[in-house]
Design an enzyme around this catalytic site. Structure first.
Site, PDB file in Angstrom:
ATOM      1  N   HIS A  12      13.259  34.589 -34.842  1.00  0.00           N
ATOM      2  CA  HIS A  12      13.649  35.036 -36.141  1.00  0.00           C
ATOM      3  C   HIS A  12      13.031  34.988 -37.401  1.00  0.00           C
ATOM      4  O   HIS A  12      13.332  35.423 -38.408  1.00  0.00           O
ATOM      5  CB  HIS A  12      15.119  33.892 -36.412  1.00  0.00           C
ATOM      6  N   HIS A  13      11.549  34.783 -37.094  1.00  0.00           N
ATOM      7  CA  HIS A  13      10.741  34.725 -38.422  1.00  0.00           C
ATOM      8  C   HIS A  13      10.071  36.040 -38.425  1.00  0.00           C
ATOM      9  O   HIS A  13       9.403  36.415 -39.554  1.00  0.00           O
ATOM     10  CB  HIS A  13       9.688  33.674 -38.342  1.00  0.00           C
ATOM     11  N   ALA A  14       9.950  37.009 -37.490  1.00  0.00           N
ATOM     12  CA  ALA A  14       9.292  38.078 -37.513  1.00  0.00           C
ATOM     13  C   ALA A  14       9.816  39.010 -38.604  1.00  0.00           C
ATOM     14  O   ALA A  14      10.943  39.181 -38.745  1.00  0.00           O
ATOM     15  CB  ALA A  14       9.184  38.865 -36.114  1.00  0.00           C
TER      16      ALA A  14
END
Length: 565
Positions: free
Chosen positions: A161-163
């Site tokens: 979920h950080h990309a």
């Protein structure tokens, strides 16, 4: 006529179904599609890096040996293509990921700085193939939810979920969550994203920050903690204002307090927003004892979130995420797979390929510690009321203009690829779901031999576990002649239409052939993923063998890795 009225008044209604004595009303049975690729455990971020894809292979071993495969369909998704990934990410960034490798990384020094590739997000052998496997499972899971072939889709390799749109971040390179949500938006006017990872789901929130078609809800640690975003006042912008929900938490939150905020907030969001589908990111770094975490959730406290969302009876995509104590991650995700299919598993652990990792208790459980809970009742109630006030300022369930939906690719099985010498091909075994009224596994040796299954007794618990001792027929990978057009970029998210996720013509799951992308230099062996924070250290094998999932055959077998053409 009078006699008929008397009977109806006694039984309630003439058309009411009779209740069988002793029968309990239960929630409707869910059809579950489970996505796994045996190559996912081959990749390795590097020595000392906390992110270990090998945890997904450990989880899969538990899933198989608990017999959960009997309750769901198992698929090997087609890897995501560059064209599909550019539905969200920029062409330049995806092209960089597909070209860079440890051998030529010096030639891309400027690009590494530009795209934030370095210490946290290193360049390792097979990087792009790893991103393809993660994204492919999530996108195909969303596609199968869209066409109604399943009620719940599970991809533990997803949840990165950080990309960001143009850069890597927080061990994440390609945001499979955004790609899967874009696919869901083709059929559903509104999608709800829920994140229970200890880190804020900043990449997903940022992607949909200006649209009301996606509501993001994140429960996370805040305050001098990566990524540093996710304050309660971060509520979105433009048309998406008040459609981003953040619930910042402090150290040491336990099962009781987490449940006291999660269930009322999610129920309120669902009642107010009325989503057509839900994406649940189940990051396991919020468990007690995680190497990078500071929460105090038990395995069952974490799984309660999955059980609650499942009861909402909406199309549900369950994804993985963070989690850096491998044995606990495998435990939690296996247990939550059981929650998804409606089968209680544990506490005794069956013998499996990584049995020694789970010592000294060999139980399927993650217990809380005695750490202090810094989340006071007053603090949680204050944040909860602020969240409810922000939701009241939104328009509730926004309407969406109807648009023609691009034609889906055919997801039907390709029978021409089956081995004509086999009466029941492996493709059908992978899709078989055992009915509830079926007896226990047969002890008939002839039947077991037909299925390629043998039973090995655990020395510790005496429990039966399945192992495949029969060579599986070689199966050819399905191919797609052409892919649909890529989705429009998120220039105006409220009118975004994502591309149809191209699933292969063999029913969306590849036929097992040679091990894909298994180069001569190992991408990260199981031996490099040794877990050293427990009492037992296990060397799970050399780089020359890869456990291959055989679906409903029941377990894994060691197959020589062959170099991809």
């Amino acid at each position: 006529m009078a006699r008929r009225n008397e009977l109806e008044s006694a039984t309630g209604s003439g058309t009411q179904a009779l209740q069988v004595p002793g029968q309990q009303t239960a929630e409707p049975k869910k059809r579950v599609a489970y996505f796994y690729d045996q190559n996912i455990g081959n990749y390795h971020y590097g020595p000392g890096h906390p992110m270990k894809p090998h945890r997904i292979r450990m989880c899969h071993s538990l899933v198989m040996n608990y017999g959960l495969y009997n309750k769901m369909e198992i698929y090997r998704a087609r890897p995501g293509s560059k064209k599909e990934m550019t539905a969200f990410h920029t062409d330049e960034y995806i092209d960089f990921l597909s070209r860079v490798s440890p051998d030529n990384m010096d030639a891309y020094a400027k690009e590494q700085i530009k795209f934030n590739v370095g210490d946290d997000c290193p360049i390792f052998e097979g990087l792009f193939e790893y991103c393809q496997l993660s994204a492919g499972g999530s996108m195909e899971g969303a596609a199968r939810l869209n066409n109604g072939s399943c009620d719940i889709a599970v991809n533990w390799a997803g949840g990165l979920h950080h990309a960001k749109k143009t850069e890597a971040s927080g061990f994440c390179y390609v945001n499979d969550i955004v790609l899967s949500i874009l696919e869901l938006l083709r059929y559903h006017p509104r999608v709800l994203y829920i994140d229970i990872d200890i880190h804020h789901g900043d990449g997903v929130e940022e992607a949909f920050y200006t649209t009301d078609r996606v509501m993001t809800v994140s429960f996370h640690k805040h305050g001098e903690y990566f990524p540093g975003t996710g304050e309660v006042r971060d509520v979105g912008a433009g048309p998406g204002k008040y459609y981003a929900v953040n619930f910042p938490l402090r150290d040491g939150i336990d099962d009781t307090t987490y449940k006291s905020i999660f269930e009322p907030v999610i129920q309120h969001v669902v009642d107010w927003y009325k989503p057509g589908a839900i994406v649940l990111q189940c990051g396991a770094d919020s468990l007690s004892g995680d190497k990078l975490g500071c929460f105090n959730l038990s395995m069952k406290g974490h799984a309660n979130c999955v059980a609650f969302v499942k009861k909402l009876n909406l199309p549900l995509l369950i994804l993985g995420g963070g989690g850096y104590t491998m044995r606990n991650v495998a435990r939690a995700w296996c247990y939550e797979t059981g929650v998804a299919v409606g089968q209680e598993v544990g506490p005794d652990m069956p013998f499996n390929d990584y049995y020694e990792y789970f010592g000294p208790d060999y139980k399927l459980d993650v217990k809380p510690s005695n750490m202090d809970n810094a989340n006071t009742v007053e603090y949680l109630e204050k944040i909860k009321q602020q969240v409810f006030e922000n939701l009241a300022r939104s328009q509730g369930a926004p309407s969406v203009q109807m648009q023609p939906v691009p034609r889906d690719l055919d997801l039907s099985d390709d029978e021409d690829l089956d081995d004509p010498e086999k009466r029941i091909p492996q493709r059908l075994w992978d899709k078989r779901v055992v009915p509830e009224n079926e007896f226990e596994d047969s002890e008939d040796e002839e039947t077991n031999a037909l299925h390629g299954v043998r039973y090995a007794k655990s020395l510790r618990h005496g429990r039966a576990s399945k192992a495949n001792n029969q060579e599986q027929p070689s199966r050819t990978r399905g191919t797609v002649d052409s892919l649909p057009a890529a989705a429009t970029k998120l220039s105006h998210p409220s009118t975004t239409t994502a591309a149809a996720v191209g699933a292969s013509s063999n029913g969306g799951h590849h036929q097992n052939g040679t091990a894909a992308s298994a180069n001569g230099s190992a991408k990260g062996t199981a031996a490099a993923d040794l877990e050293t924070d427990g009492d037992v250290v296990m060397d799970s094998g050399s780089a020359s063998t890869v456990p291959v999932a055989v679906g409903a055959g029941g377990a894994t077998k060691d197959t020589e890795m062959t170099e991809a053409p």
